[in-house]
Motif scaffolding. Structure first.
Motif, PDB file in Angstrom:
ATOM      1  N   LEU A  52       0.839  -1.183   0.000  1.00 38.13           N
ATOM      2  CA  LEU A  52       0.000   0.000   0.000  1.00 38.13           C
ATOM      3  C   LEU A  52       0.877   1.237   0.000  1.00 38.13           C
ATOM      4  O   LEU A  52       1.736   1.400   0.845  1.00 38.13           O
ATOM      5  CB  LEU A  52      -0.892   0.001   1.251  1.00 38.13           C
ATOM      6  CG  LEU A  52      -1.949  -1.094   1.300  1.00 38.13           C
ATOM      7  CD1 LEU A  52      -2.746  -0.966   2.581  1.00 38.13           C
ATOM      8  CD2 LEU A  52      -2.868  -1.011   0.103  1.00 38.13           C
ATOM      9  N   TRP A 258      -5.097  -5.732  -3.033  1.00 39.49           N
ATOM     10  CA  TRP A 258      -5.765  -4.480  -2.702  1.00 39.49           C
ATOM     11  C   TRP A 258      -7.269  -4.509  -2.959  1.00 39.49           C
ATOM     12  O   TRP A 258      -8.052  -4.001  -2.159  1.00 39.49           O
ATOM     13  CB  TRP A 258      -5.113  -3.355  -3.509  1.00 39.49           C
ATOM     14  CG  TRP A 258      -5.672  -2.004  -3.223  1.00 39.49           C
ATOM     15  CD1 TRP A 258      -5.326  -1.161  -2.209  1.00 39.49           C
ATOM     16  CD2 TRP A 258      -6.701  -1.349  -3.946  1.00 39.49           C
ATOM     17  NE1 TRP A 258      -6.061  -0.020  -2.263  1.00 39.49           N
ATOM     18  CE2 TRP A 258      -6.922  -0.104  -3.327  1.00 39.49           C
ATOM     19  CE3 TRP A 258      -7.463  -1.684  -5.080  1.00 39.49           C
ATOM     20  CZ2 TRP A 258      -7.868   0.801  -3.794  1.00 39.49           C
ATOM     21  CZ3 TRP A 258      -8.404  -0.779  -5.537  1.00 39.49           C
ATOM     22  CH2 TRP A 258      -8.597   0.447  -4.904  1.00 39.49           C
ATOM     23  N   THR A 266      -7.462  -0.547   3.650  1.00 38.47           N
ATOM     24  CA  THR A 266      -6.719   0.077   2.555  1.00 38.47           C
ATOM     25  C   THR A 266      -6.623   1.586   2.718  1.00 38.47           C
ATOM     26  O   THR A 266      -5.833   2.236   2.042  1.00 38.47           O
ATOM     27  CB  THR A 266      -7.354  -0.244   1.190  1.00 38.47           C
ATOM     28  OG1 THR A 266      -8.704   0.246   1.150  1.00 38.47           O
ATOM     29  CG2 THR A 266      -7.352  -1.742   0.933  1.00 38.47           C
TER      30      THR A 266
END
Length: 315
Positions: A52, A258, A266
């Motif tokens: 991320l 994701w 997220t």
């Protein structure tokens, strides 16, 4: 001073325009489709997962509003110093210290939505014989397990590896009479040498664990807690099947698929992830206060690795 979470959770902020997109932990990107995401937002790994990276999509539930307010109140330090220190090894271990939890579970249904809501069985139907964290992170996790697991071949010990795959990262040669793997892909589970049995089950469609009360001494979950869309049901089930004093170990990094990770995950960073998992333990009831451990082997040079763990209360 306690980490106060109570009062401001009763209010949701409708406008998030005041939040900077340069925060080291939490950044947001107003997006309705994956095609509009900046390519810089995601760093792809060889297993199809992603690290991320900011900017991140805007969470639709508590998300940004909740965590911005919390970080502004965390501990005895101001928001800026806490955010800066949270990137240093060991700082996240303080996140679960003396938390003043709200009376009610603070998250909303939309916090557990995902970009890709198609069947998880379809997503995981093709086996992936890869690891989802790098070698130093794997070594750190295996070392941690060697320090907290019951000794190998201890009579009567049962372990559940939840969201398991072809490898569990247990210490080399580790054995018990019963080590159960629960995962999404049968071919992967068949290849896992540590398992004595396995079950294929989608916890997002059926969070009921098919085991008797007080069955397991240890439950592990490696880099998969971020995919649970019904975490409270799963954690309550974990509490039910653990023996009194049994240990539940949730480990995670900053890597994920994701599109399948929940929105609240997220949209937040490492320190917030610790608090999210800690909240699952707290609101499931029946667990001792959760604790966090940072086992990241080489901060800034390899995948980070965090543990949030708790034991089932003895009474």
């Amino acid at each position: 001073m306690a980490n106060r979470l109570g009062l401001t959770l009763q209010h949701r902020l409708p406008v998030l325009s005041g939040y900077s997109n340069t925060s080291p932990i939490t950044s947001f990107y107003h997006s309705n489709s994956v095609s509009s995401l900046s390519k810089a937002a995601l760093k792809k790994k060889g297993d199809g997962g992603f690290n991320l990276k900011s900017p991140r999509r805007l969470v639709l539930g508590l998300g940004a509003a909740f965590w911005s307010q919390f970080m502004g109140m965390a501990g005895n330090v101001g928001a800026k110093s806490f955010i800066a220190s949270a990137r240093q090894k060991g700082a996240v271990e303080q996140v679960l210290k003396n938390v003043d939890w709200p009376e009610q579970f603070p998250f909303k249904e939309e916090d557990f939505q995902r970009f890709d809501e198609t069947s998880d069985l379809t997503f995981y139907e093709t086996p992936r014989f890869v690891t989802h964290i790098d070698d130093p992170a794997i070594a750190a996790l295996t070392k941690y397990y060697s320090e907290v697991f019951p000794p190998s071949n201890t009579p009567g010990i049962s372990i559940l590896d939840m969201c398991s795959s072809w490898v569990s990262h247990y210490p080399p040669g580790y054995k018990q009479d019963r080590i159960v793997g629960m995962g999404m892909n049968e071919e992967e589970l068949k290849r896992n040498p540590v398992l004595t049995e396995y079950i294929v089950q989608d916890l997002n469609s059926n969070p009921k664990l098919p085991f008797e009360d007080n069955s397991f001494d240890v439950i592990t979950n490696v880099v998969s807690v971020d995919y649970l869309t019904k975490p409270m049901e799963v954690f309550k089930e974990m509490c039910r099947i653990l023996k009194p004093g049994g240990l539940a170990i949730m480990s995670f990094s900053n890597r994920c698929f994701w599109t399948k990770a929940i929105s609240i995950w997220t949209s937040t960073g490492d320190a917030e992830h610790v608090m999210i998992v800690g909240a699952y333990f707290h609101y499931a009831r029946g667990f001792e206060p959760p604790q966090a451990v940072d086992i990241s082997p080489n901060p800034g040079r390899s995948d980070p690795m965090y543990i949030v763990y708790s034991r089932k209360a003895s009474t």
